[in-house]
Scaffold this active site. Structure first.
Site, PDB file in Angstrom:
ATOM      1  N   SER A  98       0.838  -1.192   0.000  1.00  0.00           N
ATOM      2  CA  SER A  98       0.000   0.000   0.000  1.00  0.00           C
ATOM      3  C   SER A  98       0.881   1.252   0.000  1.00  0.00           C
ATOM      4  O   SER A  98       1.764   1.360  -0.851  1.00  0.00           O
ATOM      5  CB  SER A  98      -0.943  -0.045   1.206  1.00  0.00           C
ATOM      6  OG  SER A  98      -2.004   0.866   1.045  1.00  0.00           O
ATOM      7  N   ARG A 103     -12.123   7.179   8.975  1.00  0.00           N
ATOM      8  CA  ARG A 103     -11.638   5.808   8.997  1.00  0.00           C
ATOM      9  C   ARG A 103     -12.682   4.837   8.433  1.00  0.00           C
ATOM     10  O   ARG A 103     -12.347   3.907   7.709  1.00  0.00           O
ATOM     11  CB  ARG A 103     -11.275   5.418  10.427  1.00  0.00           C
ATOM     12  CG  ARG A 103     -10.855   3.975  10.608  1.00  0.00           C
ATOM     13  CD  ARG A 103      -9.584   3.643   9.878  1.00  0.00           C
ATOM     14  NE  ARG A 103      -9.047   2.354  10.250  1.00  0.00           N
ATOM     15  CZ  ARG A 103      -7.938   1.814   9.752  1.00  0.00           C
ATOM     16  NH1 ARG A 103      -7.244   2.487   8.850  1.00  0.00           N
ATOM     17  NH2 ARG A 103      -7.508   0.650  10.144  1.00  0.00           N
ATOM     18  N   ASP A 110      -8.552  -6.323  -5.080  1.00  0.00           N
ATOM     19  CA  ASP A 110      -8.157  -5.001  -4.553  1.00  0.00           C
ATOM     20  C   ASP A 110      -8.672  -3.932  -5.512  1.00  0.00           C
ATOM     21  O   ASP A 110      -8.163  -3.786  -6.614  1.00  0.00           O
ATOM     22  CB  ASP A 110      -6.625  -4.950  -4.456  1.00  0.00           C
ATOM     23  CG  ASP A 110      -6.107  -3.643  -3.881  1.00  0.00           C
ATOM     24  OD1 ASP A 110      -6.911  -2.704  -3.679  1.00  0.00           O
ATOM     25  OD2 ASP A 110      -4.895  -3.548  -3.618  1.00  0.00           O
ATOM     26  N   HIS A 142      -8.016  -5.074  -0.777  1.00  0.00           N
ATOM     27  CA  HIS A 142      -6.722  -4.432  -0.518  1.00  0.00           C
ATOM     28  C   HIS A 142      -6.061  -4.977   0.746  1.00  0.00           C
ATOM     29  O   HIS A 142      -4.845  -5.142   0.800  1.00  0.00           O
ATOM     30  CB  HIS A 142      -6.941  -2.926  -0.395  1.00  0.00           C
ATOM     31  CG  HIS A 142      -5.671  -2.159  -0.182  1.00  0.00           C
ATOM     32  ND1 HIS A 142      -4.678  -2.106  -1.130  1.00  0.00           N
ATOM     33  CD2 HIS A 142      -5.222  -1.438   0.875  1.00  0.00           C
ATOM     34  CE1 HIS A 142      -3.670  -1.365  -0.674  1.00  0.00           C
ATOM     35  NE2 HIS A 142      -3.976  -0.954   0.536  1.00  0.00           N
ATOM     36  N   ASP A 143      -6.858  -5.234   1.755  1.00  0.00           N
ATOM     37  CA  ASP A 143      -6.322  -5.719   3.030  1.00  0.00           C
ATOM     38  C   ASP A 143      -5.586  -7.048   2.923  1.00  0.00           C
ATOM     39  O   ASP A 143      -4.900  -7.450   3.867  1.00  0.00           O
ATOM     40  CB  ASP A 143      -7.461  -5.882   4.053  1.00  0.00           C
ATOM     41  CG  ASP A 143      -7.486  -4.733   5.048  1.00  0.00           C
ATOM     42  OD1 ASP A 143      -6.652  -3.813   4.906  1.00  0.00           O
ATOM     43  OD2 ASP A 143      -8.339  -4.759   5.947  1.00  0.00           O
TER      44      ASP A 143
END
Lengths: 371, 371
Positions: free
Chosen positions: A150, A220, A316, A349-350
Site C-alpha cells: 500500500s 476511517r 483489490d 486491498h487488506d
C-alpha cells in the site's frame, strides 16, 4: 536476546535540516523506528520495511499501546521470508505520522507548541529522504531490499527512484505509482470529515484533551470500506443482523456490517492523530512517481540497477492490478528486471496484511534470488 | 396548456392511517406529486415514475428551488419514451423525503412540532403503499407501467410484489433487489457523518436555522463517489490541478476532483434535509425483496402478470450488473416475461440520469411492446 526477538524500539533525533518537496526545511527530524537482527559486517543484509497510511514501526513486535502483535509478523520473523536471524530489518515510523516520528503533533522548536497545521506538507519522497537519513545514522549504505505494501509500496517504489545506488531489490505489494482521482476523492471525504468536526479547531486541539474523534472515526469508516472487497464484505457480513432477530426500525447499528464499521472507526481514534491523517493522506494524494520524473514513469527507474517484485490482489479495488501493470510496463521500458504476480484473494486491498501464503512464497523466492 | 407542459405541482393530504412495515400508523399522509398529461377515459395510460434517494417529483419540469430542468427529461417529455401527449405520468415525492411529502421535517400532529427522529422508520414498501394511496386519490386503478432507476428501481420492483394486480409493466434501471453489505456500509458512513455533526442535535435542528450542513455535505461526498466510475472520474478529472499550476502544499482543494466533490457536498445541503437522508438511506438498507417473500426472490413475482424490463450499466459498481442478473433469474424462475440489457457507459451508476440513447430505445421498445 529477548530484546532482539521483539525488536529494539528506538527514536533518534537527526539534526537535519531536511529540505522537503514543498520547499520547507524541517529540523530537527525525529524518527522512531525498530530494528530486528544484526547488521552484517559487510552491511549487506539490511532490509527496510515501509508501512502503510496508519501503520507503524512495530512490524514484527508488539505494539506498545494496543498490545497487538506486529502488523506483518506473517512476513517478518523466524523462518519467514524476512528473517531477523539472517536479515537486519529496519522499520521506521513515517514522517508526518504520530508514533514517534516528526509530525503535526511534534513540538515546533520555534514556538515550543505543537506544529499542528503549521507542520509542513510532506510527500512520499520526503518520507523516503527521512528514512535515508535514518539509514545513514544506522550505518546502512545500501539496502538488500526495500519492502512495502500500500503506501509502503509507494515508498518502496520511490526508494530506487530517489536513491538509485542505495537499494538492490524492491518489493511493491498492493500499491500504485500514482493516486487516481477516485483515490484522491476518498481521501478528500476523510479530510473533510475531520475538518468538519468542530473539535478539530483548525488543527489546534492538542491542548484540549478532546480531539476530533467523531470526524476521524467517519474518515476511517469511509477508508475502511475501500480496504475490503464487496465479495469479502458479503461473505463476512452479508445482510446479517446484530444480536436481535428482527430489524430494529431505528438508527442503532442494526446490521453487523454497521457495528463492525463503527468499531473500526472508534478503535482507530484511540491510536491515531487526526492531523497526521490529514498530512499522510495528502502525501499519498500528491504521489505520482511519473510526474516527479518528467511525466514518464520509466524515467523513474532508469538510473537504478535494482530488481523489482510487484504483487497485486485480484479483488483489490483501491489499487487494482492495472496499477501494478502500469509499473511493470514502465520497468520493462526502463530495462529493469521485474517479477509480477497477481494473486487471488477474497479480501481486497487488506489481503497484503492477512494470511497470504502465496505472497510469502513470491517474496521469499524473489529475495533469495538476489545477489 | 402551459401548466400541462410543465407539469402540475400538487400536494394531497390523505387521511390515512398508513400502517408501516415497522408497525407504526402514520396519519395524515401528505404526498407532493406532479402529473403530466391526462388520464385516459379507460384509465389505461397511467405511468408512475419513482425517484432515487435524493430525487423529487419534478421529473420533467423545472425544480422550484434550484430552477433546474426535471431530472429525467431525457426519458419523459414530448417525443420521449414516456410522452405526456400519450401517457398520464405521475411522479410523487417519496415518503420520508423533504420535497413536500411526509417526512421527518413534517409537523407531528400529536405535538405540533416537527417529527425529527420521532418520524417512524419507513421501508421501500411503505413508499410504494403511499404511492398506491395517491393513485387511489387520482382514480388510477392499474398502472400501464412503473418506472424507476436506482432507489426508484427498488420501488418499481416492489410495486408488482406488493400490488400484483395494479401494474402491467415494470422498468427497473441500475437497481437491485437488496442492499449488499457494501451498500449498507457506505450509507452507514453517511449517517455517522450526519450524526457526528453537533448541529444535528439528535435530529432536533429545525428550530435553529443552522442545520448539520457539514455532516450532510460529507455524507453526500462519500455517496457521490459511489455514483461515478473510477474510469469516469479519471477521464473527467484525472490528477488535474485547480487553477494554480503547481501543487499548493496545503489543504485547500488542490486537485479538481477535490473541489468538484466539495461543491457536490455544499450544493446538496441547500436542497436536502439531513434527517430525510437518514430515513431514506435506512429504507434502502432495509430493502431486501427476497426477505419480504420468504427468502426467495422468485416468490415476490409469482402473483403478478406484469412484464419486466431490466437495464444495468457495465461501469455501475454501486448496483452492478450481477444484481440485475439475480432479479432476472428470479423472474425466470417465477415464469415472468423479462427483458434484460446491460448497457455500456463510462459514467457508472449515474449513467441512468445522463444521456443514454440506448436506454431510451430499450425503454421505448419495451413500453410499446405492451398491451
Amino acid at each position: 536476546m529477548e530484546d532482539q526477538r521483539f525488536g529494539l524500539s528506538r527514536r533518534v533525533t537527526l539534526p537535519g535540516p531536511l529540505r522537503l518537496d514543498g520547499g520547507a526545511m524541517l529540523a530537527p527530524v525525529e524518527i522512531a523506528y525498530e530494528t530486528y537482527g544484526t547488521l552484517a559486517p559487510d552491511g549487506g543484509n539490511a532490509i527496510l520495511i515501509c508501512h502503510a497510511l496508519t501503520g507503524d514501526q512495530h512490524v514484527a513486535s508488539f505494539h506498545p499501546r494496543t498490545g497487538k502483535p506486529g502488523w506483518w509478523t506473517r512476513l517478518v520473523g523466524p523462518d519467514k521470508p524476512i528473517d531477523p536471524a539472517r536479515d537486519f530489518v529496519v522499520c521506521a515510523n513515517v514522517l508526518g505520522s504520530c508514533m514517534g516520528s516528526s509530525g503535526p503533533a511534534s513540538i515546533d522548536p520555534s514556538t515550543g507548541q505543537p506544529y499542528a497545521m503549521r507542520f509542513p506538507v510532506i510527500t512520499v519522497r520526503d518520507m523516503v529522504r527521512a528514512q535515508a537519513m535514518l539509514l545513514d545514522h544506522l550505518g546502512v549504505a545500501t539496502l538488500k531490499a526495500v519492502v512495502g505494501g500500500s503506501m509502503g509500496g509507494m515508498q518502496a517504489l520511490s526508494w530506487p527512484a530517489t536513491f538509485p545506488d542505495r537499494v538492490r531489490a524492491c518489493v511493491v505489494i498492493a500499491s500504485t505509482a500514482r493516486h487516481t482521482a477516485q483515490n484522491i476523492a476518498f481521501h478528500e471525504v476523510g479530510r473533510q470529515a475531520i475538518m468538519a468536526d468542530p473539535k478539530w479547531r483548525g488543527g489546534d486541539y492538542y491542548g484540549h484533551d478532546d480531539p476530533p474523534a467523531a470526524g476521524l472515526s467517519v474518515a476511517r469508516m469511509a477508508a475502511h470500506i475501500t480496504y475490503l472487497s464487496e465479495a469479502g464484505l458479503t461473505e463476512k457480513f452479508g445482510r446479517k443482523l446484530q444480536a436481535r432477530e428482527a430489524k430494529g426500525f431505528g438508527f442503532d447499528a442494526d446490521f453487523q456490517v454497521e457495528s463492525y464499521l463503527r468499531h473500526q472507526g472508534l478503535s482507530f481514534v484511540d491510536r491515531f492523530d487526526a492531523n497526521s491523517y490529514l498530512y499522510i493522506t495528502r502525501a499519498m494524494d500528491y504521489f505520482d512517481l511519473a510526474e516527479e520524473h518528467g511525466g514518464l514513469l520509466a524515467n523513474a527507474f532508469r538510473r537504478t540497477d535494482a530488481r523489482f517484485c510487484l504483487v497485486s490482489f485480484d479483488t483489490d479495488w483501491l489499487y487494482p492490478t492495472i496499477e501494478s501493470r502500469h509499473i511493470v510496463h514502465a520497468l520493462n521500458a526502463a530495462g529493469r528486471a521485474a517479477t509480477f504476480v497477481e494473486l487471488s484473494s477474497p479480501y481486497g486491498h487488506d489481503a497484503f496484511l492477512l494470511d497470504a501464503p502465496e505472497m510469502n512464497r513470491v517474496v521469499d523466492g524473489f529475495l533469495k534470488g538476489g545477489r
